[in-house]
Each structure stands twice: as C-alpha cells, then as structure tokens.
Design a protein around this motif. Structure first.
Motif, short mmCIF file in Angstrom:
data_model
loop_
_atom_site.label_atom_id
_atom_site.label_comp_id
_atom_site.label_asym_id
_atom_site.label_seq_id
_atom_site.Cartn_x
_atom_site.Cartn_y
_atom_site.Cartn_z
N ASP A 102 -50.38 -48.82 -68.26
CA ASP A 102 -49.18 -48.10 -67.84
C ASP A 102 -48.48 -47.39 -68.99
OD1 ASP A 102 -48.40 -49.00 -64.77
OD2 ASP A 102 -49.60 -50.48 -65.83
N ARG A 103 -49.24 -47.07 -70.03
CA ARG A 103 -48.69 -46.27 -71.12
C ARG A 103 -49.81 -45.44 -71.71
NH1 ARG A 103 -45.06 -48.73 -75.93
NH2 ARG A 103 -46.44 -50.49 -75.49
N THR A 104 -49.55 -44.14 -71.89
CA THR A 104 -50.58 -43.20 -72.31
C THR A 104 -49.99 -42.21 -73.31
OG1 THR A 104 -51.52 -43.33 -70.09
CG2 THR A 104 -52.37 -41.61 -71.54
N TYR A 105 -50.78 -41.88 -74.33
CA TYR A 105 -50.47 -40.78 -75.24
C TYR A 105 -51.46 -39.65 -74.97
CZ TYR A 105 -47.59 -43.98 -78.05
OH TYR A 105 -46.64 -44.87 -78.47
N PHE A 106 -51.04 -38.43 -75.26
CA PHE A 106 -51.90 -37.27 -75.09
C PHE A 106 -51.94 -36.50 -76.42
CE2 PHE A 106 -49.74 -38.21 -71.11
CZ PHE A 106 -50.81 -38.40 -70.26
N LYS A 107 -53.12 -36.02 -76.77
CA LYS A 107 -53.27 -35.32 -78.04
C LYS A 107 -53.98 -33.99 -77.82
CE LYS A 107 -53.95 -37.56 -81.85
NZ LYS A 107 -52.61 -37.79 -82.38
N ALA A 108 -53.66 -33.02 -78.68
CA ALA A 108 -54.36 -31.74 -78.71
C ALA A 108 -54.38 -31.26 -80.15
CB ALA A 108 -53.68 -30.72 -77.81
N ARG A 109 -55.52 -30.80 -80.59
CA ARG A 109 -55.68 -30.25 -81.93
C ARG A 109 -55.26 -31.24 -83.02
NH1 ARG A 109 -53.92 -23.85 -81.01
NH2 ARG A 109 -55.56 -23.43 -79.47
N GLY A 110 -55.41 -32.55 -82.72
CA GLY A 110 -55.11 -33.58 -83.70
C GLY A 110 -53.69 -34.08 -83.71
N PHE A 111 -52.82 -33.60 -82.83
CA PHE A 111 -51.41 -33.97 -82.83
C PHE A 111 -51.00 -34.52 -81.46
CE2 PHE A 111 -52.08 -30.37 -85.68
CZ PHE A 111 -51.60 -30.88 -86.88
N ASP A 112 -49.98 -35.37 -81.46
CA ASP A 112 -49.45 -35.88 -80.20
C ASP A 112 -48.75 -34.77 -79.43
OD1 ASP A 112 -50.27 -38.49 -80.53
OD2 ASP A 112 -48.41 -39.15 -81.47
N ILE A 113 -49.02 -34.71 -78.12
CA ILE A 113 -48.29 -33.79 -77.25
C ILE A 113 -46.96 -34.46 -76.91
CG2 ILE A 113 -48.28 -32.59 -75.04
CD1 ILE A 113 -51.32 -32.58 -75.12
N THR A 114 -45.86 -33.85 -77.34
CA THR A 114 -44.53 -34.42 -77.10
C THR A 114 -43.68 -33.53 -76.21
OG1 THR A 114 -43.69 -33.41 -79.13
CG2 THR A 114 -44.54 -35.65 -79.30
N ASN A 115 -44.18 -32.36 -75.83
CA ASN A 115 -43.40 -31.45 -75.00
C ASN A 115 -43.96 -31.43 -73.58
OD1 ASN A 115 -41.50 -30.54 -76.90
ND2 ASN A 115 -42.99 -29.12 -77.77
N PHE A 116 -43.19 -31.97 -72.64
CA PHE A 116 -43.52 -31.95 -71.22
C PHE A 116 -42.39 -31.25 -70.48
CE2 PHE A 116 -46.12 -35.29 -72.89
CZ PHE A 116 -47.29 -35.24 -72.15
N GLN A 117 -42.74 -30.39 -69.55
CA GLN A 117 -41.75 -29.62 -68.81
C GLN A 117 -42.02 -29.74 -67.31
OE1 GLN A 117 -42.33 -25.60 -70.17
NE2 GLN A 117 -41.29 -25.94 -72.11
N VAL A 118 -40.97 -29.52 -66.54
CA VAL A 118 -41.08 -29.33 -65.10
C VAL A 118 -40.48 -27.97 -64.79
CG1 VAL A 118 -40.42 -30.15 -62.82
CG2 VAL A 118 -40.97 -31.80 -64.61
N ASP A 119 -41.29 -27.08 -64.22
CA ASP A 119 -40.86 -25.70 -63.96
C ASP A 119 -40.29 -25.03 -65.20
OD1 ASP A 119 -41.72 -25.71 -61.39
OD2 ASP A 119 -39.75 -25.68 -60.45
N GLY A 120 -40.89 -25.31 -66.36
CA GLY A 120 -40.46 -24.68 -67.60
C GLY A 120 -39.24 -25.29 -68.23
N LEU A 121 -38.70 -26.34 -67.65
CA LEU A 121 -37.50 -26.97 -68.18
C LEU A 121 -37.85 -28.36 -68.67
CD1 LEU A 121 -34.41 -26.66 -68.54
CD2 LEU A 121 -34.15 -27.68 -66.28
N GLY A 122 -37.61 -28.62 -69.93
CA GLY A 122 -37.96 -29.94 -70.45
C GLY A 122 -37.50 -30.12 -71.87
N ILE A 123 -37.71 -31.32 -72.37
CA ILE A 123 -37.31 -31.65 -73.74
C ILE A 123 -38.46 -32.40 -74.39
CG2 ILE A 123 -34.86 -31.81 -73.20
CD1 ILE A 123 -35.21 -34.86 -73.23
N PRO A 124 -38.51 -32.36 -75.73
CA PRO A 124 -39.53 -33.15 -76.42
C PRO A 124 -39.27 -34.64 -76.24
CG PRO A 124 -38.04 -32.15 -78.00
CD PRO A 124 -37.70 -31.58 -76.66
N GLN A 125 -40.33 -35.40 -76.12
CA GLN A 125 -40.20 -36.85 -75.97
C GLN A 125 -40.13 -37.48 -77.34
OE1 GLN A 125 -41.29 -38.60 -72.51
NE2 GLN A 125 -43.13 -37.43 -72.19
N ASP A 126 -39.40 -38.58 -77.44
CA ASP A 126 -39.18 -39.21 -78.73
C ASP A 126 -40.49 -39.70 -79.34
OD1 ASP A 126 -37.58 -40.19 -80.84
OD2 ASP A 126 -37.67 -42.20 -79.99
N GLY A 127 -41.34 -40.33 -78.51
CA GLY A 127 -42.58 -40.87 -79.04
C GLY A 127 -43.83 -40.23 -78.49
#
Length: 708
Positions: A102-127
């Motif tokens: 029940d906990r997952t990290y996502f990575k791209a190009r060697g870095f953690d993906i911290t930006n998630f949006q809904v309909d273009g509106l969102g904030i970076p996640q702390d971890g």
C-alpha cells in the motif's frame, strides 16, 4: 518592502493584467465564434494528440518541445489498467517501485516523480510516495510529461509530471457498466452515467466497488470510489464545473516493510511468492476526499480566464507489523517483529488563476499564458509503540512457518509524530512565438516562494526559499509531418535539513535538457517520438558524520545525480486491424563520490526498458479482438550491508506478458478475458529499499461490459 508584501504586490499586478486581456482580444471583439474546449482524443489506436499538462497553451503534443505520453481511456479499458500503478507500468521510461502493498514510489530518468496533478492542478509531494491505490475508473486519460516541468508545477525533480484528467459530463446521454471476477476472489463493479440536465447543464457520476483477496498470505482489500461531476454554462461566455471525489481503501494484513533479501551467510533468500510478514491483526485504511471547482470566462474568440480551487483531505488509520533483521541460513531464525500504530491526516487548499489566448504580431499568431497559483498544506501524523507488554517486539519464527499469528500489542508507548505546515506561492508566464511558419519558440518562467514550519519526529521542518525557474524551447517543422525540438529548464526542491550552524540547506537544484524529433506517419495514423535527454539534480542533503553527534545529526549539500539517455515511442494504427503502442528507453546514471544514495539509484534503476501494447481486430470474426501487453526491464541490483560479508541482491532481467481477448456479443454487450503474467514469472517488485516482495504470479479475470 517585506517579502510578503512584495509577493502580494506581484500577484495583484498579474491578476490585474489577467483581467485586462481585452487588448489582446480586440481584433475578435465583434465576432461571435464559439470556442470549443478540447479535452482529448482517445481512439482504439491509442493516439491522443492533446495534452495540456506541459504548457496550458492549448497546443498539441507535436508542438510541445518535451516528451509526452498519454495513456488513453481505450488502453486502460483494453488491458484493465485499473490503478495508477498499472498505468505507469505501461508508460515509457517510468519505473514503478512498489515497496509495500500500500505504498509506491515512481521514478523516471533516475529521479523520484513528485509532481502529481488532477486536471492540471496539483502540488509536489513531500516524499513522492503514494499511499493506498489511485483508481483510474474516473479518469479520461493520464498524461505523463517526462523531464522537468517546473514552469507548470513549481517545486519538483527532473523526473516527470503525471496529470490525471477527469472524465467530463456529456450533453448526450451515455451509460456503461462493467462487472468482473478474477483470481483470489477479486470482484469489481464499475458504473458510469452521464447526461444533460438542461440545455446548459450536465452531470456525470461514476461508482466503483472492488473487493479482493490476494496471492499474498492474509492480504485483502476493500475499495469504494464515488465521483460526481457537474458542468454548467452560466452565460454564453461563462462556464462553471464542480467535481467531487471520495475514495476509501481498507487493507487487511498489509505489508509494512517487506521480506529480507539475504541470509546471514550472504546468500540470497528465495521465499514462496505468497510469503508475507504481515500480522493477521494488522490493517491500513486510506480515505481521500477531493473537491475541485473551476470558473471559466471567455473573452472574445481566443482568450479566456480560468480560476480554479481544490480542497483535498487524505487520512490514514493503521496498525502495522514490521519485520527486521537477517535470518539464519540454517534455521531461518534471527528476525524480530515491530508493531506500531500510525495515523495520518493532511489537508491541501490549491488555487490557480490564469489567462491564456492568442495574439497577432508581425504577421504571425502567437500564444500566451500567465497566471498565479498558491497552495497551503498541512499534515499531522503520529506513531505509537509497545515497549512494556513484551508483544511489541516479538522474536519471529522462520518466515516459511509464519502464519500471521503475532502477539497482539498494546500500542500506547513512546508517542511521536509530525505537525507541519507549508505554503507555496507562484507567478508564471509562458509564450509560444511563431517566428516563421516552420519555427516556434516557447519561453517562460515561474517564480516560486516556499515556506514551511513545524517538526517531524523531532526534526525541524522550518524552511524558507524562493526560486525562479526558466524555460526555453524551440520547435521546427522541417517537413510536412516531421518536427525537431529542443528544450531547457530547471528545477528546485526545498529541503529542511540543517547544517552545523543550524541553518536549513539551500534547495536541491536541477536542470533538464532534451533534444528530439516527432513524426506523424502512415497518413497520420502513427505518432513517433525519439528524445535524447540529460538531467541533473545537485545539492542533496547527506549526514555529516564528522560533525554530527548522537543527539544531533547535521547535514551538508552533496554532489547529486546526473542521468542521460534516450527514449523511443510509437503509438497508433499500423493497419486497419492492428493498433500498437511501443517504447524503448535507456538511461545512464552517474553520482558524485559522496552521493552514496545516487549509486544505489544507479544500481536499482533498470538501464533499459521495453513496453509494448498490441490490439488486433480479427477480420474474419466480427467483434473479436486479441491484445497483448508486454513489459521488459534489464537487470537491477542493490548493494546490501551484511557486516564483513559483501552482499549484492540482484534481480535479473525479466519480462511480463499480459493477454486479453474481447468479444462483442451484441451491440451493447461485450465480454473480456484477461490473463496476466502469462509465463508465471517470479520477480521482486523493487529494490528501492533493502527489503522487497514478489509480484503476482499468473492470474485471470473475466468481465461483462454493457454500454448504452
């Protein structure tokens, strides 16, 4: 002038400019032409040409100087990609690091993906980690902008931005339902109804219910999701929309941590895929409630102002059981249990106001967007343990013999936790200048102020930083269906770790460079992208062992991570009967001499990935189609600490094949049969942590689908 007053002055100025864009729309003032909002084109051939995550300029993927992948509703439906993990597993260049159930990290190009949006509106996640499961039944498509996207998101990394685009109400009545059953007693029901209330008002509702046991011992989940969307045309030029999401996922006997990966003699463990360290009394419940409100005001034919607000609440309630230590190669003993109660709640209020449109200059039409945004966030969590009854840290039997019967703890001791508040304010602007008919330049920037305060498990989270993020890109159409592009942008990520003087370290900084070519082939039925990238992140906090004491850890800014590589993606219709999506990605990661974490990233990130999705309509049997979804990744490893014995955990290269068959029984009813992990591959989900657990073995699902 104080920083706060200076910020308010800048925001007030930009708001005033946003509300006076009639000068740009003067040429269209007397024309009565309806502006049509394009929410995306999703066809059976998996092509989606529109994605607004990267610029808000209303330009196509081909016109955007970055790599963008869009997972369409058709692809999600064909292969039952029911959660965000499954979607991103099929996305080029993205690695899904599922460290626990029940906990997952996502990575791209060697870095953690911290930006998630809904309909273009969102904030970076702390971890960067996502708790629970993000179900995809309410989304029209998922947009993934690879590389840095700081101009649209603020703080973040050079990884990617994931934008989940909600289903919109329709003014024609439509309804669909799907019921499925699968391995391990999985039962899922989806209902989606949409239609007009009046000529100017429409609503849509989606309800999803899923219950399932698991291939993992004792693990079971119960998910409930409700979504209501309203859209209303208040006047000929004013539109409002309101979206409400409520999701709960209750998990029994979830993993907190995972399996040990080596024995005390350094040899690798090899448990049954069903092995779990979870206690039979443990649980982890996640509840999310999100509200989105949007007001759009058209100004003439090509300009509009959009004001958006979101309120998000996320809560977790759990009692968890962790297992640590190194088991004996002979007896399997040597592990210790660790019980804890963990509760969490966060609230976020997001605001975004921007104006966008076209203007003419020097005989060409150009695009412009500018706006302001802010986010205030706060979270609290707490942990409790059992140090008094003897049940909080029990000695474990060999995991092969463990059936979840850990002693029930009394979780009342050693309260600890967090109380943190953070605030982000930004002003941004971006323009696409058409220099000549084949050449366009995109340029812009985002100024962001970040402030946070509070404590997290005794560590200060006080931080104040500001940064300007520039963006520059160029797109050149050198032939009718071929485009080359180049782009450069930067990133920053605040950090609250303190140096020896007690001052918070400067933000982590980064940059992202990309060069590529995009092409529309086979009369526009096939879209191809090839990109070369180079990304850097520097100034990452590391403990300063020479200056730290047992009671106080101080940090220094270390050399960071540099990654470069290339990505190839093709998506579309190869023939009248065959549709496909194909990608190949390669990444090389280098780390500074003192960036040990960077070296781990290099090892556990696969250098090469291949992802293929195919759908074939059988011409001789009307209504019958077959599909295949294949993901392959290169070998990964992780250097482990085992005293004086050098230990390396290795996950060999592996591929996962999913197959699907669909038959259109009647005009409104179809049946689908899925087989996942056809070859019954045994593999570790991730080496992101020093523990891991196995992916699901071969499993099946059958669904009946109805559409009005």
């Amino acid at each position: 002038m104080s920083k706060k007053s200076f910020t308010l002055s800048k925001i007030a100025t930009l708001c005033a400019v946003a509300l006076s864009t009639s000068a740009f729309a003067e040429q269209a003032k007397d024309k009565d032409i309806e502006r049509v909002s394009v929410y995306g084109q999703h066809h059976k051939n998996y092509i989606t040409e529109q994605a607004d995550s990267a610029s808000k300029l209303g330009i196509t993927i081909k016109e955007t100087p970055q790599s963008i992948s869009v997972v369409s509703r058709a692809l999600m439906d064909d292969f039952s990609l029911d959660d965000i993990n499954a979607v991103l597993e099929s996305t080029p260049g993205v690695t899904v690091e599922q460290i626990e159930t029940d906990r997952t990290y996502f990575k791209a190009r060697g870095f953690d993906i911290t930006n998630f949006q809904v309909d273009g509106l969102g904030i970076p996640q702390d971890g960067g980690d996502v708790h629970g499961t993000l179900d995809t039944s309410i989304y029209d498509r998922i947009e993934i902008v690879r590389g840095a996207n700081g101009i649209m998101t603020g703080a973040g990394t050079p990884a990617a931005t994931v934008n989940m685009v909600l289903k919109k109400p329709t003014y024609t009545t439509q309804a669909s339902a799907s019921a499925s059953v699968g391995s391990w007693n999985k039962n899922r029901l989806e209902v989606d109804v949409s239609g007009a209330l009046t000529d100017n008002h429409a609503m849509r509702a989606v309800v999803t219910k899923q219950r399932s046991d698991s291939y993992l011992d004792r693990y079971a989940t119960d998910l409930t999701l409700g979504y209501i969307a309203y859209e209303g045309q208040l006047t000929d030029s004013t539109k409002v929309s309101v979206n409400y999401i409520r999701q709960s996922k209750d998990a029994d006997s979830p993993l907190w941590g995972a399996l040990p990966l080596f024995y005390d003699d350094g040899t690798a463990t090899d448990f049954d895929v069903s092995t779990s360290t979870a206690a039979d009394w443990s649980y982890w419940n996640n509840d999310n409630e999100h509200i989105f409100v949007e007001l759009e005001q058209s100004l003439g034919t090509s300009w509009f102002i959009r004001a958006r607000y979101a309120h998000m609440t996320n809560e977790q309630d759990s009692e968890l059981f962790y297992v640590y230590g190194t088991p004996s190669a002979e007896t399997g003993l040597g592990l210790t249990g660790y019980a804890s109660e963990y509760d969490y709640k966060d609230q976020q209020n997001l605001y975004d106001l921007y104006a966008t449109g076209d203007f003419s200059l020097f005989g060409q039409t150009h695009n412009l967007v500018f706006g302001v945004s802010s986010a205030d966030m706060n979270y609290q969590d707490s942990s409790l343990y059992d140090y008094t009854t003897g049940n909080g840290f029990p000695a474990m039997p060999p995991l092969e013999d463990f059936e979840g019967n850990a002693p029930i703890p009394t979780l009342e001791d050693a309260y600890n936790g967090s109380k943190v508040e953070a605030d982000q304010k930004s002003a941004y602007a971006s323009a696409r200048f058409k220099i000549t008919e084949p050449l366009a330049i995109l340029a812009g920037g985002r100024y962001t102020e970040w402030d946070s305060e509070g404590l997290s498990y005794g560590n200060s989270k006080v931080n104040s930083s500001e940064e300007f993020i520039p963006y520059i890109g160029a797109v050149y159409d050198f032939a009718e269906n071929y485009t080359v592009y180049a782009s450069y942008t930067e990133t920053f990520a605040p950090q609250s770790e303190q140096d020896q003087t007690g001052m918070a370290l400067d933000p982590i900084t980064g940059e992202s460079k990309e060069l590529g070519i995009k092409a529309q082939l086979l009369d526009g039925q096939l879209f191809a992208t090839f990109a070369i990238f180079d990304a850097l992140q520097d100034g990452i906090a590391l403990p300063d062992t020479a200056l730290s004491t047992p009671d106080n850890t101080v940090y220094y800014a270390a050399e960071g991570i540099n990654s470069d590589g290339y990505e190839l993606e093709l998506s579309g219709r190869l023939t009248d009967d065959l549709s496909a999506s194909f990608s190949y990605s390669h990444v090389d990661i280098e780390a500074g001499d003192d960036a040990n974490e960077g070296k781990l990233v290099r090892d556990y990130t696969p250098e090469d990935q291949v992802k293929v999705a195919l759908n074939y309509q059988v011409p001789v049997i009307e209504g019958l189609s077959f599909g295949a979804n294949y993901r392959w990744q290169a070998k990964t490893s992780r250097v482990q600490s085992n005293g004086t014995i050098p230990t390396v955990t290795t996950q060999g290269a592996y591929g996962l094949l999913d197959l699907v068959a669909t038959y259109q029984v009647t005009e409104r009813i179809s049946a689908t049969f899925n087989i996942n992990n056809v070859t019954d591959e045994k593999y570790l989900h991730s080496l992101y942590w020093a523990q891991g657990y196995y992916g699901a073995p071969r499993h099946y699902a059958f669904s009946i689908n109805w559409q009005l």
